[in-house]
Structure formats: structure tokens, C-alpha cells
Design an enzyme around this catalytic site. Structure first.
Site, PDB file in Angstrom:
ATOM      1  N   ARG A   1      40.379  40.692  43.381  1.00 25.74           N
ATOM      2  CA  ARG A   1      40.670  40.965  41.977  1.00 25.74           C
ATOM      3  C   ARG A   1      40.361  42.598  41.769  1.00 25.74           C
ATOM      4  O   ARG A   1      39.374  43.100  42.267  1.00 25.74           O
ATOM      5  CB  ARG A   1      40.015  40.332  41.143  1.00 25.74           C
ATOM      6  CG  ARG A   1      39.839  38.584  41.511  1.00 25.74           C
ATOM      7  CD  ARG A   1      38.961  38.265  40.510  1.00 25.74           C
ATOM      8  NE  ARG A   1      38.941  38.029  39.204  1.00 25.74           N
ATOM      9  CZ  ARG A   1      38.234  37.403  38.074  1.00 25.74           C
ATOM     10  NH1 ARG A   1      37.000  37.121  38.596  1.00 25.74           N
ATOM     11  NH2 ARG A   1      38.568  37.285  36.931  1.00 25.74           N
TER      12      ARG A   1
ATOM     13  N   MET B   1      46.829  46.305  40.645  1.00 22.81           N
ATOM     14  CA  MET B   1      47.312  45.103  41.337  1.00 22.81           C
ATOM     15  C   MET B   1      46.843  43.741  40.800  1.00 22.81           C
ATOM     16  O   MET B   1      45.864  43.701  39.995  1.00 22.81           O
ATOM     17  CB  MET B   1      46.770  45.229  42.680  1.00 22.81           C
ATOM     18  CG  MET B   1      47.332  44.556  43.718  1.00 22.81           C
ATOM     19  SD  MET B   1      46.270  44.292  45.120  1.00 22.81           S
ATOM     20  CE  MET B   1      45.524  43.054  44.439  1.00 22.81           C
TER      21      MET B   1
ATOM     22  N   ARG C   1      34.595  40.141  28.618  1.00 26.38           N
ATOM     23  CA  ARG C   1      34.654  41.518  28.329  1.00 26.38           C
ATOM     24  C   ARG C   1      34.617  41.417  26.731  1.00 26.38           C
ATOM     25  O   ARG C   1      34.865  40.418  26.168  1.00 26.38           O
ATOM     26  CB  ARG C   1      35.997  42.249  28.883  1.00 26.38           C
ATOM     27  CG  ARG C   1      37.076  41.290  28.392  1.00 26.38           C
ATOM     28  CD  ARG C   1      38.555  41.750  28.664  1.00 26.38           C
ATOM     29  NE  ARG C   1      39.568  41.178  28.424  1.00 26.38           N
ATOM     30  CZ  ARG C   1      40.380  40.725  29.397  1.00 26.38           C
ATOM     31  NH1 ARG C   1      40.936  41.902  30.445  1.00 26.38           N
ATOM     32  NH2 ARG C   1      41.631  40.030  29.161  1.00 26.38           N
TER      33      ARG C   1
ATOM     34  N   CYS D   1      38.736  68.799  -0.549  1.00 28.66           N
ATOM     35  CA  CYS D   1      39.649  67.940  -1.185  1.00 28.66           C
ATOM     36  C   CYS D   1      41.240  67.964  -0.629  1.00 28.66           C
ATOM     37  O   CYS D   1      41.952  67.619  -1.179  1.00 28.66           O
ATOM     38  CB  CYS D   1      39.881  68.286  -2.570  1.00 28.66           C
ATOM     39  SG  CYS D   1      40.350  69.884  -3.115  1.00 28.66           S
TER      40      CYS D   1
HETATM   41  P1  ADP Z   1      43.569  39.491  35.338  1.00 32.70           P
HETATM   42  O1  ADP Z   1      42.886  40.671  35.143  1.00 32.70           O
HETATM   43  O2  ADP Z   1      44.953  39.614  35.276  1.00 32.70           O
HETATM   44  O3  ADP Z   1      43.111  38.411  34.246  1.00 32.70           O
HETATM   45  P2  ADP Z   1      41.947  38.121  36.907  1.00 32.70           P
HETATM   46  O4  ADP Z   1      41.524  38.632  38.387  1.00 32.70           O
HETATM   47  O5  ADP Z   1      40.867  37.723  36.003  1.00 32.70           O
HETATM   48  O6  ADP Z   1      43.206  38.964  36.717  1.00 32.70           O
HETATM   49  O7  ADP Z   1      42.564  36.641  37.606  1.00 32.70           O
HETATM   50  C1  ADP Z   1      43.750  36.091  37.225  1.00 32.70           C
HETATM   51  C2  ADP Z   1      43.462  34.653  37.134  1.00 32.70           C
HETATM   52  O8  ADP Z   1      42.765  34.066  38.327  1.00 32.70           O
HETATM   53  C3  ADP Z   1      42.528  34.456  35.896  1.00 32.70           C
HETATM   54  O9  ADP Z   1      42.899  33.137  35.200  1.00 32.70           O
HETATM   55  C4  ADP Z   1      41.268  34.039  36.594  1.00 32.70           C
HETATM   56  O10 ADP Z   1      40.438  33.221  35.862  1.00 32.70           O
HETATM   57  C5  ADP Z   1      41.630  33.469  37.838  1.00 32.70           C
HETATM   58  N1  ADP Z   1      40.715  33.494  39.211  1.00 32.70           N
HETATM   59  C6  ADP Z   1      40.252  34.708  39.567  1.00 32.70           C
HETATM   60  N2  ADP Z   1      39.460  34.701  40.561  1.00 32.70           N
HETATM   61  C7  ADP Z   1      39.310  33.180  40.729  1.00 32.70           C
HETATM   62  C8  ADP Z   1      38.445  32.466  41.374  1.00 32.70           C
HETATM   63  N3  ADP Z   1      37.691  33.000  42.321  1.00 32.70           N
HETATM   64  N4  ADP Z   1      38.476  31.238  41.423  1.00 32.70           N
HETATM   65  C9  ADP Z   1      39.270  30.593  40.399  1.00 32.70           C
HETATM   66  N5  ADP Z   1      40.052  31.395  39.630  1.00 32.70           N
HETATM   67  C10 ADP Z   1      39.942  32.612  39.538  1.00 32.70           C
HETATM   68 MG    MG Z   2      41.137  38.107  33.695  1.00 27.13          MG
END
Ligand code: ADP
Ligand code: MG
Ligand code: MG
Length: 923
Positions: free
Chosen positions: A96, A107, A342, A879
Site C-alpha cells: 500500500r 498507486m 486517520r 473596518c
Molecule cells: P486506500 O488508501 O485506497 O484506502 P488501502 O491501502 O487502505 O487503500 O487499501 C485498500 C483496501 O484494501 C482497504 O479496504 C483496506 O482495508 C484493504 N487492505 C489493505 N491491506 C490489507 C490487508 N493486509 N488485509 C486485508 N485488507 C487490506
Molecule cells: Mg484505505
């Protein structure tokens, strides 16, 4: 940097505060891990690694990165008891991206990385679920293919649909294991054909390619454009991190789920978990909208134990972050994992409510409660806005000239607006090419104003803002045809009586009535602003010209009027003729008669202002604009005279002709004689009208100025026509005396405009002293008042010390002062060259919107310093329109001003901004 550089950080070791290094997502994953929340094990590859990678000539990973990746993967294997590429117990991860600021365009996440023909079989054996295995596999191939290898999505979609079609199923969930297996086989072929290489089998190779792809996406066109558009500079976010996270699966059956949550409702701020989930689904399914998610409330019924754990997660997140969180979670076979958190983005109403409630709960301090809200965002809460749920296409786009939304029937002139709006009580929108001072009665009768020409400082914009009415200006897509009472918009049109909607916040124009939501000054907003007032050093006053303005200013929390413009009162329909008489008077007696008629009217105006604002100060500016602004237009007069003369000629001709023939006295001739007589009377009237108009024309020409804004205006008028100022001063002091006698506490402040030398002030002060003595004697009651000056001329700043001998207060008119400092006329600057100046960075901002701290601000600082050297308790305020602008308010706080004064609806913004300024100064 060298081999020993630490590029990678396990979630257990990364510094959760260091978003620059770890990106927002990575930092929070570390933080959550370290406070004991259940985050799947993983690590972050730093933004420094990204920048170092992008710096290499051949785009290769810096030394040490892959070594550290292998170490971290080994650690992950330890923690999970699985093996990366191990066919028996395969470890799968997600890859991610995440930079310091959340930023679309980078990405997309790759899920299920680590799958290949062998590990897939292992996964199927381990889970005993072939359908699950092939589903995960086909998702991985597509994501990796698209994101890391750039294979177009359509190629995958085509194959997917083909199999779905062959299998005769409608929904993805109805695809069998065999269907999904077929899909993955076809996907592998798609990748091989597109890239010319077989799909990478080795998990570590997959990971390396994915990491590079994430890094590359930082310089991708979408990301670069986004950063440019939103002015994201390298000190805000530089490079993206990569998060490698152990996969957890929400699609392992009915004891699994995935969802997103807000610790409080982002729509209204309610202190209640808010969000959605899907049972038996992977993360992306919730946002993808393939299945309709359920509200989190339902989880209590479907998975009570999980609902409890989620509630606990929610309170832990809030207790730790002291801020509303927006988080992602996944439940795998009854175990809850948190995958991201966040700060939640909320509308103004929710921000205000959560601020007040979190303070009450002891979660945050008052200071924090104030600081977390952007002052400008409060505007959302103070104007009617379009119902966010309403779906409508705008037909035209103009400038957002005065905020708020309004619907009404279109009318094309001010008189008609008055008839329909005031007399018949209809809601109307006044539509003009542009507006003029003589349209003012139409403004009063309208819900909003739409013009097809003119900028944010056009007459329409300025007046509408002053009145707090929505205005869209310069909607060039609309062409107004007043004679046909119609406006053309593209290939459609609207006529008088057709309903339209304007949104002065966005500048959009709609056909028909779009529902709006009324602003609400919620109890929470009152509480929050009361805290702001406790902390702020600057007082916030309002610019208000009428009792109605004053009433609404009080509602917004203004503690006085910093500027009441008497000319706005002069412009009222019933006053204008008297004002014109005053101006065109030939003799002192004539002028006095007009002034005598105005005196009681002004006295009444002021008395009402005092009453509404009591016990707060009301600062009244003596007449400011050049006097010809009240007179008819020169060209119009010339044209009228021409028309009348033509009429007179034809009337005279007819009369002569009839007279010559009119010696015979038949009945017919008698009738004709009568006609002649009537014409003679008409002729006299026409002649009289001509004489009057010509006299007016002479006057208008005599008063004509080449540059009226620098001409005979302000105190210059007060000195050449003392009677005008004397009348106003008398009206102010008599009104104050009346109030004082009635036991109403008043603080009148008399303010002289355009002053450049103390001699002017001294002159006006003698009027005040004389009249004050007379009024006190006449009413038999003491009257308090303050005497001060506008500071809006460069020389006034330079002579501040001397002005302060006479002036008890200074009031910066930063509009004029900005014009004077730059020698720019505002209209010309904004319509001609300022946009170019801004684009080419000759000037950073529009100085008429954002106070020019370096130039105008410097003059102000000097004036304050020198003025107080003479009179230490000199009261100083601002003002101009700048008085409602947060950055300018911050400057005023630093410059030691006592108050800011702005338009009513800006008062709440200014109150919060004043508190922010004070907090900033306290450090
Ligand atoms: P975005 O920033 O677009 O939300 P994310 O990196 O959070 O991208 O991931 C997209 C989706 O994949 C999200 O729903 C996230 O919870 C899920 N996801 C990411 N990593 C994992 C993981 N290790 N196991 C299960 N789900 C994941
Ligand atoms: Mg996310
Ligand atoms: Mg001025």
C-alpha cells in the site's frame, strides 16, 4: 546515505509522529500497533527510500533496501508462523502506498501478494476453500497486472465478463471455484500477452516490482497534477512510503467481514459510531459498491461480540488521537483487525459539535477545540446552502460573489422586483446584465442577485455582500434581454416569472427550484464562539448601515458597529430626492431647507442603530463618497433633454399651425381650439421640464470630476459644505441625547473619512464642539461621544502622531489604503492586470482580498505606533473587507489593534480567527 541507512521500519518500531518519513498511513499503522491495537504485522519502507530510488539514474532500489526487505519479511514469517512463498503455509501481504498527505493519484493497493501456482494450492489446502483461493488469486493477478505492470483494466474485464456470461451468472458471488479458476488462467494469459513476459512467480520478485511501482507512482502524472493543483509543496509531503501488511481476510465466511467506520458521525457530529460493513467480503468491496453495505448499527445483531470489540476500538482510537477518526477494519473468523486510521474529514457543523462535545468529555482542551476548526469553514453554517442531497445540473457558471443559495422567480428590472417581491411577497431573483445604484430598491426586494457581467467587486457583488444576500456575478453564459424579459442560457432560456436558483458560494446557476438548507446557529456554535471570545484579544464589531443589519450583526455576536455608512441611508428611495435637492441647492436657504428635511430622518436612523446596539459602540462615518454619486447620470440627462426638445418642437409646430387655421369657429374648429390650448399647456410643461433638466445637467457638469475617488469627497466635502456634516453631527448627537434621556446606554463615535491632515480634523471638531454644547443645553442631559478618524490615506499614516492629537480613535479603511499604497484603482486592477500579476507571481495575492502585510500592513504598524506615542489609549481598529479575513485578522492582532469590523455574516468567522490569533501569539 549508505548501506547502514535504515530504510525500513517494523510497525513496532516506526515513530508514529513522523508522517514525513513514514507517510500518514504508515505512521498511524506504527502508532496503532504500539498502543496495543490489533494491526496485522507489517512494516513501512520510508519516503527517504522513495526519494533515493527516484534519484537513481536507472531507477534501481538503493543499496540495502532489498536486504532490509528480506530481513523484515523473515520477521513477519516469525510473527505469523507462515512462510513467504511457502507452499504449505503461505504468507500473503498487501502493498500500500501512503505519503505525508492523503493524495489520490498514487498507486492503488495490491492485495494478496505472494500468491503463485504453488502457494495458491497451499492456501486452498490450508483454508479448505478452493473458491476463496481462486478468488484471491484472480484479484491479485488483476491488481498486480494493472497497478504494477500497467495492464489496462478492460483486458481483464473482457475475460471476466466472458466467463461470467458462459457460466450464466449475474452476480460475482455466484461464480463457482471452477469459474474463478478459469478466470485466473485467462488473466495470467492477459498479462503474459500484454507484457511479453510470464506473470512473475517468485514472491520476492513480485514484492520488488510492486515496491518500485509504488515509488514510481509518486512521479506519475495524476499525482504530480494533484500536487500542483492543491499546492502541495515538498515540505508538506515528499515521496511516498510503502506499507507491507500481512493479509487478513474478511471473505472467509459468515464469521468474517470488512468495513469502514467514523468514530463520530461526520454529517452532524453525533457522538456515535458511524459506518458500514459487509459480511464475507474483502476491503475494496465496501467502496466498490458491488454489494450494498449495511450500517454498523446492524453489527450488534449480526455479530454482537464483534460489535462490542468495535466499540472498544472506537474509544481507544479517540482516547489516543483526541480527534475523530476515520478507520478501516476487517474481521477474519471472529478476530477484529484495524487496517488504517486517520483524522476524519467532517463538515463545519460536525466539526463544531464534536469540538464542543469532546471538550465536555475531557478529551480535548478548549484551545484545541477552537484550533481544530478552520474559521472560514464556519461560513458554511451561516448561509443557506443547496441541499447536498439535491441532484441538479448547473446551466451557467459565474463568480461566487456573495455566499449563500436562493431560489426565486427571475425578474429583469428593479421596479418589477419591487412589485413582485415587496408588494406581492414573492421570492424573486433580480437578473441584470449589471446593476447600478438606482437598482438598490430591487436588491431589498430580492432573495438574490444574478448578473451576466462584472466581477467580485462589481456593484452587484459589493452591495449583495453588504446585505448578506447571495450573488452570482459575471455569469457570462447568460445573455440578458431586458426588453423581452428573457435570458438566454446556451440553447435554453428563462423568462420573467420562471423559477431559478443561484448558489453564490459556488457561482452556479440552476433552472427551477433546488431545495436549500437553512443556516443554523446551533447551540454548540454559540458555546464555541463564547470560548473564542474569552480567549481573543481583538474585539469583533460589524459593518452595519441599517437597523436590520445591526440586529443581525448582534445575532452573529458583534459587540458594536465599527462602520455605519451614512451614504447607504441617503440612497433610500424616500431620501434620494431630498439629498438631490440638498446638492443642487442654489442658495444657502434652499440647502438648509433640504438639510432640515433630512435631519429628522437621519436622527431616527441613528437612534435605531443606537437602540439595537446598546450598550455597545456605534461608529458612524460622516458622508464619504463624491457627491455626484447621488445625482443622475450626465449622458442620461443629455438624452432626456434631447428627447424633450424634439417633443417641444413638434408641439410648437402643431400649435402654430392650428393657431393659423383657428380663425373659423365651427364646432369642429372649437374642438380644435381646445386642442390647441391643451398643446400650449403641454408645451409649457415640456419647456419647464427642459429648464429643470438643463439646470441639473449644468450642476452635474459642474460637479463632474476626472477622478472622483481622489476628488471632492469625504472630509473635503465636509469642509466645503459644512452644513452637510453639521446636520449629520447634530442628528448623531440628538439621537444619542434622546437615548440617554430614555435611559439607554449609548456610545456614539463620530468618524471622519479621507482625512490627510490634522487641520481637517480640527475644523470638523469645531462643528462637533458647538453642536454638542447646543444639544446638551437643548436636551438638558449630558451626551458622551468619541471623535476619531478613518486612516485610509497614506499621509494620514505618516501624520498619525499629529492626527492623534484630535482623534480618540483610528479606524483603518484598508480598501482605500490599499488603493492608495499601490496606486491601483481596485476595479481596474481586478478587471485588468491583477490576475496576470498573480499568475506570474509578481504579486502573491490579491491585496484587496488578502491584506498586504508588507506594504499596507507596514503603514498600519507605523500609524499605530506613532498614534499611540501621542495618545497611549488611542483606540484602533480596521473596518475594510479585510477585517473579516483570518490571515488579516492575525496580522491585526499582532499589530496591536483593538478590534476588527466586518460584514455581519463574517463576524463568527472573525471571532474564531481572533481566538486563533491570540492562541498563536501565546505560543
Ligand atoms: P486506500 O488508501 O485506497 O484506502 P488501502 O491501502 O487502505 O487503500 O487499501 C485498500 C483496501 O484494501 C482497504 O479496504 C483496506 O482495508 C484493504 N487492505 C489493505 N491491506 C490489507 C490487508 N493486509 N488485509 C486485508 N485488507 C487490506
Ligand atoms: Mg484505505
Ligand atoms: Mg474609504
Amino acid at each position: 546515505m549508505n548501506d547502514s541507512t535504515k530504510w525500513l521500519f517494523a510497525f513496532e518500531e516506526g515513530d508514529g509522529k513522523d508522517k514525513k518519513l513514514l507517510g500518514g498511513k504508515g505512521a498511524n499503522l506504527c502508532e496503532m500497533t504500539q498502543i496495543g491495537l490489533n494491526v496485522p504485522p507489517g512494516f513501512v519502507i520510508s519516503t527517504e527510500a522513495c526519494l533515493a530510488y527516484l534519484d537513481t539514474a536507472d531507477r534501481s532500489l538503493p543499496d540495502g533496501v532489498m536486504e532490509q526487505v528480506r530481513e523484515q519479511m523473515a520477521a513477519l514469517e516469525q510473527k505469523t508462523g507462515k512462510g513467504f512463498g511457502d507452499p504449505e503455509r503461505p504468507l500473503l501481504v498487501s502493498v500500500r502506498s501512503g505519503s505525508a498527505m492523503s493524495m489520490p493519484g498514487m498507486m492503488d493497493t495490491i492485495l494478496n501478494l505472494g500468491l503463485n501456482t504453488e502457494t495458491l494450492q497451499g492456501e486452498i489446502r490450508a483454508t479448505g476453500d478452493a473458491r476463496f483461493g481462486y478468488d484471491a488469486y484472480r484479484r491479485f493477478i488483476q491488481l498486480f497486472g494493472k497497478v504494477a505492470l500497467g495492464v489496462p483494466d478492460e483486458l481483464f474485464d473482457k475475460e471476466f465478463e466472458a466467463v461470467k456470461h458462459a457460466a450464466e451468472v449475474k452476480q460475482d458471488v455466484d461464480l463457482s471455484a471452477a469459474d474463478l479458476k478459469e478466470i485466473s488462467t485467462r488473466f495470467l494469459k492477459v498479462v503474459e500477452e500484454y507484457t511479453g513476459k510470464p506473470f512473475p512467480e517468485d514472491p520476492m520478485t513480485q514484492l520488488e516490482i510492486a515496491v518500485k511501482a509504488v515509488f514510481n507512482s509518486w512521479m506519475g502524472k495524476r499525482a504530480v497534477d494533484y500536487r500542483r493543483q492543491f499546492n502541495i509543496t515538498p515540505d508538506m509531503a515528499n515521496g511516498t512510503a510503502v506499507n507491507v501488511v500481512t493479509m487478513v481476510f474478511g471473505n472467509r465466511g459468515d464469521d468474517s467481514a470488512t468495513g469502514v467506520g467514523f468514530t463520530r458521525n461526520p454529517g452532524d457530529g453525533e457522538n456515535k459510531l458511524f459506518g458500514e460493513y459487509l459480511i464475507n467480503a474483502q476491503g475494496e468491496d465496501v467502496v466498490a459498491g458491488i454489494r450494498t453495505p449495511k450500517p454498523l448499527d446492524r453489527l450488534k445483531v449480526e455479530m454482537p461480540q464483534m460489535a462490542e470489540e468495535l466499540a472498544e476500538l472506537r474509544s481507544k482510537l479517540e482516547a489516543h488521537y483526541c480527534e475523530v477518526q476515520d478507520f478501516e477494519f476487517t474481521i477474519e473468523r471472529g478476530v477484529l483487525y484495524c487496517l488504517q486510521t486517520r483524522n476524519g474529514k467532517m463538515n463545519a457543523q460536525a466539526m463544531v459539535r464534536t469540538s464542543v462535545e469532546m471538550e465536555k468529555e475531557g478529551l480535548i482542551s478548549k484551545e484545541r477545540a477552537l484550533l481544530r476548526i478552520d474559521p472560514m469553514s464556519l461560513e458554511q453554517m451561516l448561509f443557506p446552502r443547496l441541499d447536498p442531497g439535491a441532484k441538479a445540473e448547473a446551466v451557467a457558471q459565474g463568480l461566487p460573489a456573495s455566499p449563500g443559495a436562493a431560489s426565486g422567480v427571475a425578474v429583469f428590472d428593479a421596479d418589477r422586483a419591487e412589485q413582485l417581491g415587496r408588494d406581492l411577497g414573492q421570492k424573486v431573483i433580480l437578473v441584470r446584465e449589471e446593476t447600478k445604484p438606482e437598482d438598490i430598491h430591487g436588491f431589498f426586494a430580492s432573495q438574490g442577485i444574478l448578473t451576466s457581467r462584472g466581477g467580485k467587486t462589481s456593484h452587484a457583488a459589493v452591495v449583495a455582500r453588504g446585505m448578506g444576500k447571495p450573488c452570482v456575478a459575471g455569469a457570462e453564459g447568460i445573455s440578458v434581454d431586458v426588453s423581452r424579459r428573457e435570458a438566454l442560457v446556451g440553447d435554453t432560456s428563462f423568462k420573467e416569472g420562471d423559477t431559478i436558483t443561484i448558489d453564490g458560494t459556488s457561482g452556479r446557476v440552476y433552472l427551477g427550484a433546488i431545495p436549500t438548507v437553512e443556516p443554523d446557529f446551533t447551540p454548540e456554535l454559540s458555546t464555541l464562539l463564547a470560548w473564542a471570545d474569552e480567549i481573543a484579544r481583538l474585539k469583533v464589531l460589524a459593518n452595519a448601515d441599517t437597523p436590520d443589519d445591526a440586529r443581525s450583526a448582534r445575532k452573529y455576536g458583534a459587540v458594536g458597529i465599527g462602520l455605519a455608512r451614512t451614504e447607504r441611508m441617503f440612497n433610500a428611495v424616500d431620501r434620494l430626492p431630498v439629498v438631490i435637492e440638498m446638492i443642487v441647492a442654489e442658495t444657502p436657504e434652499q440647502r438648509q431647507a433640504a438639510l432640515d428635511a433630512l435631519l429628522p430622518l437621519q436622527r431616527k436612523d441613528f437612534r435605531e442603530l443606537f437602540e439595537v446596539m446598546a450598550p455597545h459602540p456605534v461608529t458612524i462615518r460622516l458622508l464619504d463618497p463624491p457627491i455626484h454619486e447621488f445625482l443622475p447620470d450626465e449622458h442620461q440627462l443629455e438624452q432626456d433633454i434631447g428627447d424633450l426638445q424634439a417633443l417641444a418642437r413638434s408641439t410648437r409646430g402643431m400649435t402654430a399651425l392650428a393657431g393659423a387655421m383657428g380663425l373659423l369657429h365651427t364646432p369642429d374648429e372649437t374642438r380644435r381650439d381646445l386642442d390647441v390650448l391643451r398643446r400650449q399647456v403641454d408645451a409649457i410643461l415640456v419647456e419647464e421640464a427642459i429648464v429643470k433638466k438643463e439646470a441639473m445637467l449644468k450642476k452635474v457638469r459642474a460637479l463632474h470630476e476626472t477622478n472622483p475617488m481622489l476628488g471632492h469627497r469625504g472630509v473635503r466635502l465636509g469642509i466645503s459644505f459644512p452644513e452637510i456634516y453639521q446636520m449629520q453631527i447634530r442628528a448623531i448627537l440628538e439621537a444619542a441625547a434622546e437615548c440617554a434621556k430614555a435611559g439607554i446606554e449609548v456610545q456614539p463615535q463620530i468618524k471622519v473619512p479621507q482625512v490627510c491632515t490634522v487641520e481637517e480634523l480640527k475644523r470638523v471638531k469645531t462643528y462637533v464642539d458647538d453642536i454638542h454644547a447646543q444639544v446638551q443645553a437643548q436636551y438638558g442631559h449630558p451626551v458622551n461621544y468619541k471623535f476619531g478618524t478613518m486612516v485610509e490615506v497614506v499621509r494620514a499614516c505618516m501624520r498619525a502622531e499629529s492626527l492623534a492629537e484630535e482623534a480618540e480613535f483610528f479606524s483603518f479603511g484598508t480598501n482605500d489604503l490599499t488603493q492608495a499604497t499601490f496606486s491601483f484603482s481596485r476595479e481596474d486592477a481586478e478587471n485588468k492586470f491583477l490576475p496576470l500579476y498573480n499568475q506570474s507571481h509578481i504579486l502573491q495575492d490579491n491585496p484587496f482580498e488578502v491584506l498586504d502585510v508588507k506594504g499596507v500592513g507596514k503603514l498600519m504598524q507605523l500609524a499605530v505606533e506613532w498614534g499611540r506615542a501621542m495618545r497611549p489609549d488611542l483606540h484602533v481598529g480596521i473596518c475594510g473587507e479585510h477585517g473579516g479575513h483570518p490571515a488579516s485578522i492575525d496580522f491585526c492582532d499582532g499589530a496591536g489593534l483593538d478590534y476588527v469590523s466586518c460584514s455581519g455574516p463574517r463576524v463568527p468567522v472573525a471571532r474564531l480567527a481572533a481566538a486563533h490569533a491570540a492562541l498563536k501569539r501565546r505560543g
